[in-house]
Design an enzyme around this catalytic site. Sequence first.
Site, short mmCIF file in Angstrom:
data_model
loop_
_atom_site.label_atom_id
_atom_site.label_comp_id
_atom_site.label_asym_id
_atom_site.label_seq_id
_atom_site.Cartn_x
_atom_site.Cartn_y
_atom_site.Cartn_z
N LYS A 141 22.84 -1.27 9.31
CA LYS A 141 21.75 -1.43 10.27
C LYS A 141 21.46 -0.12 10.99
O LYS A 141 20.33 0.15 11.36
CB LYS A 141 22.10 -2.53 11.28
CG LYS A 141 21.76 -3.91 10.74
CD LYS A 141 21.99 -4.99 11.78
CE LYS A 141 23.43 -5.38 11.84
NZ LYS A 141 23.69 -6.58 12.63
N GLU A 186 25.05 -9.78 14.70
CA GLU A 186 24.84 -9.09 15.98
C GLU A 186 23.35 -8.78 16.09
O GLU A 186 22.79 -8.15 15.18
CB GLU A 186 25.66 -7.80 16.02
CG GLU A 186 25.50 -7.12 17.36
CD GLU A 186 26.32 -5.86 17.54
OE1 GLU A 186 27.06 -5.47 16.63
OE2 GLU A 186 26.18 -5.25 18.62
N ARG A 193 31.52 -7.70 0.42
CA ARG A 193 30.13 -7.59 0.83
C ARG A 193 29.24 -7.25 -0.35
O ARG A 193 29.70 -6.78 -1.38
CB ARG A 193 29.95 -6.61 1.98
CG ARG A 193 30.41 -5.21 1.76
CD ARG A 193 29.96 -4.31 2.93
NE ARG A 193 30.32 -4.81 4.24
CZ ARG A 193 29.47 -4.87 5.28
NH1 ARG A 193 28.23 -4.46 5.16
NH2 ARG A 193 29.86 -5.32 6.44
#
Length: 557
Positions: free
Chosen positions: A274, A39, A264
């Site tokens: 983020k 994104e 992850r």
Amino acid sequence: MSDIETGNSGSRDFIREIVAEEVAAGKHGGRVVTRFPPEPNGYLHIGHAKAICLDFGVAAEFGGECNLRMDDTNPAKEETEYVEAIIRDVRWLGFEPTRICYASDYFDRMYECAEELIRRGRAYVCDLSPEEWKNYLGTLSEPGREPPGRQRSVEENLDLFRRMRAGEFADGSRVLRARIDMASPNINLRDPVIYRIRRAHHFRHGDKWCIYPMYDFAHPLEDAFEGVTHSFCTLEFEIHRPFYDWLLEALDYPHRPRQIEFSRLNLTGVVMSKRKLLQLVREHHVSGWDDPRMPTLSGLRRRGIPAAAIRNFCRQVGVTKFDGITDMALLEHCVREELNATAPRFLAVLDPLKVTIVNYPEGGVEPLDAVNNPEDPAAGGRKLDFGRELWIERSDFMLEPVKGYFRLAPGREVRLRYGYYIKCEEAVLDDGGRVVELKCSFDPATRGGSSPDGRKVKGTIHWVNAATALSAEVRLYDRLFAVDAPGADGADFLTQLNPDSLRRITAFIEPALAESRPGDTVQFERNGYYTVDPDSEPGRPVFNRTVTLKDSWSRKA
Ligand code: ATP
Ligand code: MG
């Protein structure tokens, strides 16, 4: 080299096993298409590197394709600056996308899919507020209830949805929901929202849309439209997979990608969300997204960490379904391994102490041979200027040497790197008792570093010639946080910043370093690896410390 090329199937991770089996069975005609879907609401970080290496790596190993797809379906937080940084960072990491795509370019097709769902009786417009919806959703232990409006006719739903698109309703006043199963044990299947009304300016499409698809609806469609065969994502999407499969099934979509989840990357001492990275930037705790203390790819690059070291690190971390925390020391180990092979060596004195060679002629200069990289004969050599006045490292002298200290002390002899033996004849102190200069003698017979009479010295120290050395700003970076798990146990990560994560000093460096350019990475012998920062000016380089020479990982391993 890939496992396929080496025939080394033993080291294949579970994802590569699955892909290899499906390719062998001729699924999708034996084709492999993957994608990396960030994104564009921030810069890529080292966690993304793990996903990139997997997405692009698998495609390359199976002769397939990998798209870089901007997942830009949430207009509020996305920007062109981020898109450009993402493309730059993926390429820097060593991967070339087959296509660069934008999820928002499929908004028309997605809208068509939503209407098709309505026509098939698989979606409806819901007028409940989020608060009201809670009364129908149920809980983990109780099924939900049939909400009002769920039995609306196809015609009414189509009409309402078209009017949502046309901007007739206020933001948040209505949503489109998938019509699945209010009693499903998986709450994600209790009629999830697939479109919402949101009057926000999209950085690519302006105000064309006032309704936007939800991630769960958009993502499987993006994968399907692009002919993706294998869609890798992190474990938190496992509970979304039933909806992913439901949607393509409900639409009878002819192409069916397979979603596979992996764990992850988490790294000690690092925040990777983020949102938190953006906060560090916005509140000026760091100088920007590319601050050398940031775990972003642009920060790591500015820190001097080579792309090859990051790829090797990701290979060593591997791909599994187990959640864990990787020690930062492993990344540093991979950095040292790469730079040891590639970085040319130079001498630099970071905390200078003046040495005068009392028996060396005033104004004399003498070129000495130095080796650029002992690991790489092709790197050749260079000359060092020896002279009467030198700088050495303050820590290489002790007025009263402790046991086991083999460097310079009054009356002691050491070797100068690539030079001569020198002996400390006198230490000059200032009024406060601080050593300000050493008067030393040198032995002309020891040129090159050994004595014809077989006399041995235990210490070798580095130095630069005071008459020709350049001064340079050196930025000594340390970890950004003082703790291993910033933000854990409800702590405010901003209170856990390391106050000494950046120290700026002025060092004396070999004149040969005047030629260096931003991005060059070198070893300062006996000290660490350093890279030239973009803040440098011609003849006045600024160096960032990439990593020290000491390897705490090798000791552990
Ligand atoms: P954040 O929540 O911090 O915004 P994100 O996961 O939403 O991060 P995306 O831009 O959506 O960020 O991520 C793009 C891809 O990278 C996704 O497929 C995601 O699973 C993967 N990814 C993100 N962070 C990691 C990580 N730490 N380790 C491995 N893969 C990751
Ligand atoms: Mg995301």
